[in-house]
Design a protein around this motif. Structure first.
Motif, PDB file in Angstrom:
ATOM      1  N   PHE A  35       0.830  -1.198   0.000  1.00 35.85           N
ATOM      2  CA  PHE A  35       0.000   0.000   0.000  1.00 35.85           C
ATOM      3  C   PHE A  35       0.869   1.254   0.000  1.00 35.85           C
ATOM      4  N   GLU A  36       1.996   1.118   0.668  1.00 36.53           N
ATOM      5  CA  GLU A  36       2.925   2.243   0.670  1.00 36.53           C
ATOM      6  C   GLU A  36       3.404   2.526  -0.754  1.00 36.53           C
ATOM      7  N   MET A  37       3.662   1.448  -1.477  1.00 40.32           N
ATOM      8  CA  MET A  37       4.090   1.618  -2.867  1.00 40.32           C
ATOM      9  C   MET A  37       2.994   2.282  -3.689  1.00 40.32           C
ATOM     10  N   VAL A  38       1.779   1.807  -3.474  1.00 37.44           N
ATOM     11  CA  VAL A  38       0.668   2.394  -4.225  1.00 37.44           C
ATOM     12  C   VAL A  38       0.569   3.881  -3.924  1.00 37.44           C
ATOM     13  N   ARG A  39       0.683   4.211  -2.643  1.00 38.43           N
ATOM     14  CA  ARG A  39       0.534   5.603  -2.259  1.00 38.43           C
ATOM     15  C   ARG A  39       1.589   6.473  -2.924  1.00 38.43           C
ATOM     16  N   SER A  40       2.836   6.024  -2.838  1.00 39.01           N
ATOM     17  CA  SER A  40       3.880   6.882  -3.379  1.00 39.01           C
ATOM     18  C   SER A  40       3.809   6.915  -4.904  1.00 39.01           C
ATOM     19  N   TRP A  41       3.296   5.863  -5.467  1.00 41.69           N
ATOM     20  CA  TRP A  41       3.146   5.840  -6.924  1.00 41.69           C
ATOM     21  C   TRP A  41       2.043   6.796  -7.366  1.00 41.69           C
ATOM     22  N   VAL A  42       0.967   6.736  -6.649  1.00 40.35           N
ATOM     23  CA  VAL A  42      -0.179   7.531  -7.063  1.00 40.35           C
ATOM     24  C   VAL A  42       0.036   9.013  -6.768  1.00 40.35           C
ATOM     25  N   LEU A  43       0.715   9.290  -5.675  1.00 43.55           N
ATOM     26  CA  LEU A  43       0.851  10.689  -5.291  1.00 43.55           C
ATOM     27  C   LEU A  43       2.168  11.305  -5.743  1.00 43.55           C
ATOM     28  N   GLU A  44       3.177  10.489  -5.898  1.00 44.58           N
ATOM     29  CA  GLU A  44       4.460  11.067  -6.265  1.00 44.58           C
ATOM     30  C   GLU A  44       5.021  10.507  -7.566  1.00 44.58           C
ATOM     31  N   GLU A  64       6.499   7.864  -7.839  1.00 47.17           N
ATOM     32  CA  GLU A  64       7.753   7.162  -7.588  1.00 47.17           C
ATOM     33  C   GLU A  64       7.488   5.665  -7.537  1.00 47.17           C
ATOM     34  N   LEU A  65       8.344   4.933  -8.165  1.00 53.21           N
ATOM     35  CA  LEU A  65       8.226   3.490  -8.128  1.00 53.21           C
ATOM     36  C   LEU A  65       9.250   2.961  -7.128  1.00 53.21           C
ATOM     37  N   VAL A  78       5.329  -2.412 -13.298  1.00 54.03           N
ATOM     38  CA  VAL A  78       6.753  -2.481 -13.590  1.00 54.03           C
ATOM     39  C   VAL A  78       7.075  -1.423 -14.645  1.00 54.03           C
ATOM     40  N   SER A  79       8.258  -0.891 -14.521  1.00 53.79           N
ATOM     41  CA  SER A  79       8.649   0.138 -15.479  1.00 53.79           C
ATOM     42  C   SER A  79       9.692  -0.443 -16.411  1.00 53.79           C
ATOM     43  N   GLN A  80       9.751   0.136 -17.599  1.00 58.89           N
ATOM     44  CA  GLN A  80      10.762  -0.275 -18.551  1.00 58.89           C
ATOM     45  C   GLN A  80      11.448   0.978 -19.055  1.00 58.89           C
ATOM     46  N   PRO A  81      12.725   0.898 -19.213  1.00 55.35           N
ATOM     47  CA  PRO A  81      13.416   2.079 -19.727  1.00 55.35           C
ATOM     48  C   PRO A  81      13.077   2.267 -21.199  1.00 55.35           C
ATOM     49  N   VAL A  82      12.409   3.360 -21.501  1.00 53.61           N
ATOM     50  CA  VAL A  82      12.035   3.620 -22.887  1.00 53.61           C
ATOM     51  C   VAL A  82      12.288   5.086 -23.197  1.00 53.61           C
ATOM     52  N   LYS A  83      12.191   5.383 -24.463  1.00 53.36           N
ATOM     53  CA  LYS A  83      12.331   6.779 -24.859  1.00 53.36           C
ATOM     54  C   LYS A  83      11.089   7.562 -24.424  1.00 53.36           C
ATOM     55  N   ALA A  84      11.269   8.875 -24.393  1.00 54.96           N
ATOM     56  CA  ALA A  84      10.199   9.717 -23.854  1.00 54.96           C
ATOM     57  C   ALA A  84       8.906   9.541 -24.641  1.00 54.96           C
ATOM     58  N   GLU A  85       9.031   9.354 -25.952  1.00 57.90           N
ATOM     59  CA  GLU A  85       7.811   9.355 -26.759  1.00 57.90           C
ATOM     60  C   GLU A  85       6.952   8.123 -26.502  1.00 57.90           C
ATOM     61  N   SER A  86       7.585   7.009 -26.111  1.00 60.54           N
ATOM     62  CA  SER A  86       6.773   5.821 -25.859  1.00 60.54           C
ATOM     63  C   SER A  86       6.607   5.565 -24.366  1.00 60.54           C
ATOM     64  N   GLY A 132      -0.141   7.096 -11.824  1.00 62.99           N
ATOM     65  CA  GLY A 132       1.304   7.239 -11.688  1.00 62.99           C
ATOM     66  C   GLY A 132       1.966   7.540 -13.009  1.00 62.99           C
ATOM     67  N   LYS A 133       1.428   6.910 -14.037  1.00 59.69           N
ATOM     68  CA  LYS A 133       1.982   7.124 -15.365  1.00 59.69           C
ATOM     69  C   LYS A 133       1.805   8.584 -15.764  1.00 59.69           C
ATOM     70  N   SER A 134       0.635   9.117 -15.436  1.00 51.31           N
ATOM     71  CA  SER A 134       0.384  10.528 -15.770  1.00 51.31           C
ATOM     72  C   SER A 134       1.411  11.416 -15.097  1.00 51.31           C
ATOM     73  N   ILE A 135       1.674  11.124 -13.814  1.00 54.73           N
ATOM     74  CA  ILE A 135       2.645  11.950 -13.102  1.00 54.73           C
ATOM     75  C   ILE A 135       4.000  11.866 -13.782  1.00 54.73           C
ATOM     76  N   ASN A 136       4.373  10.650 -14.109  1.00 52.85           N
ATOM     77  CA  ASN A 136       5.673  10.492 -14.747  1.00 52.85           C
ATOM     78  C   ASN A 136       5.717  11.145 -16.110  1.00 52.85           C
ATOM     79  N   PHE A 137       4.604  11.047 -16.799  1.00 57.98           N
ATOM     80  CA  PHE A 137       4.520  11.664 -18.110  1.00 57.98           C
ATOM     81  C   PHE A 137       4.673  13.181 -17.988  1.00 57.98           C
TER      82      PHE A 137
END
Lengths: 857, 75
Positions: free
Chosen positions: A378-387, A389-390, A400-408, A437-442
């Motif tokens: 739940f801590e992971m979810v919280r920090s992912w959703v609010l910050e 951060e993975l 899971v995240s994958q290293p990709v270029k900014a456009e993808s 979380g993706k939106s935040i990272n985006f």
């Protein structure tokens, strides 16, 4: 007979009464009774007769054996088994006496004895007994002696008279005596006392081998040693109790393995939390064991402080004590077994599956366990959703995240890991978590935006939580959902805001529509005009720089110049890779440069589809352009019509019919192209655009936006016959286009010929000056028409006739081909899936010209 | 009465008396024989028992005393 019996009965009763009454004064009782006087006797006799006559029938069925059995049983339950046996013996003998002289009514006698015996007993333990010694039963020496031989009475008398308390002899206490004897018996039978066994079991339950109870490897469990001599029941009970020890060993082993031996990344934070929770449970269990062990040596507090009181803990008591820990331990062992290979979210999910239990004890236990286990998740979810951060060092999270270029980044950067998704988080919730979380990272990576942090704080405040750690837990899925919802709502809104206002998504879409999809008519017209000559050259001779310059000038000379310079900057010329035979038309295309972050929407694949659409539209435009160009030359005007008058009859007629055929063919083609273009522009592009705009308004997150754009593009592709399924249609369309282009060159040639003919007739009638001119023309032109020159008027007319005939044939051929192709195209149209294509057919065949002509052809 | 029958009757009475003692009824041999005769005449054993009980209890309030000296070998 009756009277005799009656008399006999009366006599016997008299005798009986006499006997009974005469017994009394003979007693050695201290209170002698002076009652055998006649009036007393008479009274008693009358009383007896009255009693006897009042009860004529017995209240039970006559059955001697049953009465005997009941007597025997009563004796046995009173602890007088030897008497019971001797009674049975006597009864057997008594019953065997038959024949004359024996007792006829045997059952009655037995029953009588039984009732008298019972009456005496109740009388003795009744008020009389209570009067003497309230608490004790009366001494009944005969009972303990086992026989009621008369001389035994002496002892009993003595005991009773001396007032010695013979507690143990009391019939009420007989049970206790029996129990005590049994206990002694058990002691003798067992080599090992129960206390020792209890202690051993307690040891075994802590995973330690006791003196007698040891871990036996081949049965995989604790068991009493075979050499120890105990009853089977005890052995089984010890095995049952020691199940706890076996379970404990399992749990303990898992914990120590997880915490010590395995490398940390194999266990993960969730695994560690699980171990910690288990450890806590075990320490509770240790506490219980310690208490039990302390208690085990204490005797049971009892009222009677006899020395033989057993210790507090017996195996049986232990089994009661162990009932609850056993349930928990069993559960833990099951979980441990299940979680051995699992990690992270999968582990939490597996544990969660066991939490669905009806037993409140189990349920509560699992809840507290899960609360601990899930807290890292739940801590992971919280920090992912609010910050965004993975914080997932051991890859336990379900994202899971994958290293990709900014456009993808948006499409491929993060994904759900289904195996790690615990079942208490629904798929849709997981999707929302992922997107937030993706939106935040985006925002952070692609949009270079910092505003999201405020938004996230706001969202957390709205959801009633703070951005601090550790305030979400298992069982608060609702709270999690609200948090995610709030965060998602705000973050998505913020993201769309950024994309719409800061990155002008809509403007860019519009620009693409206007330039790439040729929506800006004047611009396209200019471009076509300027670039046209250039593009007729072979592809490899064309410089893209030059074309870029031409594009620039087209922009400047059209209304496009008032557009946002940023947008115009992005418009480029692109030369597609070309082969040797390609013309400029085949390779020219426009390109729109969508930079970060818009390249998330306008990916390369998307741009490739735009390019296809552009190529198609460009071709359509070119055909239209060509037809318009042809029309410019074909327009019937004063000059041409005047020139015809000078020609001779048959030639003139031929010329007119050729021209007419040409006009008709042009008209047919124009009709087709215009309607096709109308369909593409208004029924495909504009309708799709309008839908797309509506969806943009309604879009709540980037995924919606992407979906809307995808739908927009897809509908354009499908409706413009560019889709997979309309491949044949598309091909035939291109053949038609080629045919139209061919027609254009034919028409050009025809009119050129006519013009030349016209000028020839003028020059030949004037001077020979024209000859040189004509000769020059001949060298210039390799066409057949150049051959008319020298041959005077007649030859001229003849040649004109030939030329016109040739042209007429070619036009006929063209017309025929066009008609057949168009017919093929039209017949394929209704087969298409798209409902909108029906409009195209309707439009092309408005007057039902084609559908009427089809059956005939 | 033939001697065989007499013998049987006596043995039966003996056995009944034994049982009576075993059951601690406190009846002597003679009383028992009267009771058996009455039973054979078809009287209700419950009623007979009631008579025995009533008449024995009537004279003295503590009935136990009769028991020790019940087996008076008078008969």
């Amino acid at each position: 007979m009756e009277d005799e019996d009656q008399q006999k009965t009366i006599d016997l009763i008299k005798e009986l009464v006499h006997r009974l009454l005469s017994q009394n004064p003979k007693t050695p009782n201290p209170n002698p009774n002076p009652n055998p006087n006649p009036p007393d006797f008479d009274n008693s006799l009358r009383y007896a007769i009255r009693i006897l006559s009042s009860k004529l029938a017995p209240s039970i069925a006559p059955d001697a054996a049953a009465v005997a059995e009941s007597i025997k049983r009563r004796l046995a339950t009173q602890g007088k088994s030897s008497q019971a046996l001797s009674f049975a013996d006597l009864y057997n003998k008594f019953a065997s006496k038959t024949g004359p002289g024996s007792v006829n009514n045997k059952w009655a006698v037995l029953y009588l004895l039984k009732i008298i015996s019972e009456d005496r007993k109740t009388a003795r333990t009744g008020p009389g007994a209570a009067l003497l010694l309230p608490n004790l039963g009366l001494g009944e020496p005969e009972l303990s002696n086992g026989s009621r031989v008369p001389h035994g009475s002496k002892r009993g008398d003595k005991g009773w008279e001396n007032g010695v308390l013979l507690v143990s002899k009391d019939p009420e206490n007989l049970r206790e005596i029996a129990f005590r004897e049994f206990v002694n018996l058990v002691r003798e039978e067992n080599e090992v006392s129960e206390e020792v066994l209890v202690r051993d079991v307690l040891y075994a339950c802590q995973g330690i081998d006791g003196k007698y109870v040891k871990f036996v490897a081949n049965v995989d469990g604790y068991a009493l040693l075979d050499t120890v001599n105990v009853p089977r029941a005890t052995r089984i009970m010890i095995r049952k109790l020691c199940e706890l020890g076996w379970l404990f060993r399992k749990v303990k082993e898992y914990i120590s393995q997880s915490l010590d031996r395995f490398p940390t990344q194999d266990v993960g934070t969730v695994g560690q939390a699980f171990c910690a929770a288990l450890q806590d449970e075990l320490s509770e269990y240790y506490k219980l064991l310690a208490v039990l062990e302390a208690q085990s040596m204490n005797p049971i507090p009892m009222v009677s402080e006899t020395a033989s009181s057993p210790n507090y803990l017996s195996l049986r008591r232990l089994s009661v004590w162990f009932a609850e820990p056993m349930v928990k331990m069993r559960l833990m062992a099951v979980l441990v077994e299940k979680c051995k290979v699992l990690r992270g979210g999968a582990m939490a999910g597996a544990i969660h599956l066991h939490a669905q239990h009806g037993d409140p004890l189990v349920h509560e236990f699992m809840r507290s366990l899960l609360q601990r286990v899930c807290s890292p998740l739940f801590e992971m979810v919280r920090s992912w959703v609010l910050e965004g951060e993975l914080e997932d060092i051991f890859s336990e999270f379900f994202i899971v995240s994958q290293p990709v270029k900014a456009e993808s980044l948006w499409r491929e950067g993060y994904r759900l890991h289904a195996g790690m998704l615990p079942s208490f988080i629904s798929q849709s919730l997981a999707q929302r978590i992922l997107r937030t979380g993706k939106s935040i990272n985006f925002l952070r990576v692609c949009c270079d935006d910092r505003g999201w942090a405020d938004t996230a704080t706001e969202a957390a405040a709205a959801a009633g939580t703070t951005t601090r750690r550790g305030n979400l837990g298992y069982g608060e899925t609702d709270a999690l959902e609200t948090l995610v919802d709030e965060a998602a709502k705000r973050i998505d809104k913020h993201l769309l805001d950024v994309i719409y206002t800061r990155y002008k998504f809509k403007e860019h879409c519009l620009a693409i529509k206007r330039y790439l999809l040729l929506g800006q008519g004047d611009f396209v017209q200019y471009l076509m005009d300027i670039v046209g000559p250039e593009l007729s050259e072979p592809a490899n001779t064309i410089s893209s720089f030059q074309l870029a310059g031409l594009l620039e000038s087209a922009i400047r000379s059209s209304n496009a110049q008032y557009d946002d310079p940023d947008i115009l900057d992005r418009l480029r010329v692109k030369m597609m890779p070309h082969g040797s035979g390609d013309r400029g038309w085949d390779v020219f295309s426009l390109e729109y440069d969508a930079r970060v972050p818009l390249d998330t929407v306008f990916t390369e694949a998307v741009m490739a589809r735009y390019l296809r659409i552009f190529n198609f539209l460009w071709k359509l435009r070119r055909v239209e352009h060509a037809l318009i160009g042809a029309w410019k030359t074909m327009k019937p005007n004063c000059v041409t019509s005047n020139s015809f008058t000078k020609l001779h009859g048959p030639v003139k007629l031929q010329l007119l019919s050729t021209l007419r055929r040409c006009q008709v063919l042009w008209d047919e083609m124009n009709h087709f192209v215009t309607n096709l273009q109308y369909y593409i522009m208004f029924e495909v592009l504009e309708v799709s655009w309008s839908n797309f705009s509506n969806e943009l308004e309604a879009a709540r997150d980037l995924d919606d936006l992407l979906a809307a754009h995808e739908k927009y593009l897809h509908s354009i592709v499908e409706k413009s016959l560019l889709g997979e399924r309309s491949q044949p249609l598309y091909k035939s369309l291109f053949v038609l286009f080629d045919l139209i282009l061919r027609f254009r060159s034919h028409a050009d040639r025809l009119y050129e010929g006519i013009h030349e003919l016209q000028s020839r007739t003028v020059t030949s009638s004037k001077s020979s000056h024209g000859r040189t001119q004509a000769r020059r023309q001949k060298t210039d032109k390799s066409s057949e028409s150049g051959l008319w020159v020298d041959d005077g008027r007649k030859a001229l007319t003849q040649r004109a006739g030939e030329f016109l005939q040739n042209m007429g044939h070619e036009l006929d051929a063209l017309a025929k081909e066009f008609a057949s192709l168009l017919e093929g195209f039209l017949s394929q149209l209704p087969v298409q899936q798209h409902i909108d294509l029906k409009f195209l057919l309707f439009r092309l065949d408005f007057t039902e010209f084609y559908s009427r002509s089809r059956p005939s052809t | 009465m033939d001697p065989e029958a007499t013998k049987t009757a006596r043995e039966s009475l003996d056995l009944a008396f034994h049982m009576s003692n075993l059951l601690d009824t406190g009846l002597d041999r003679h009383t028992l024989s009267v009771l058996i005769a009455l039973c054979d005449l078809g009287l209700n054993p419950e009623a007979l028992a009631a008579v025995v009980k009533e008449l024995r209890r009537e004279p003295t309030s503590p009935p136990p005393p009769p028991s020790p000296n019940a087996p008076s070998p008078a008969s």
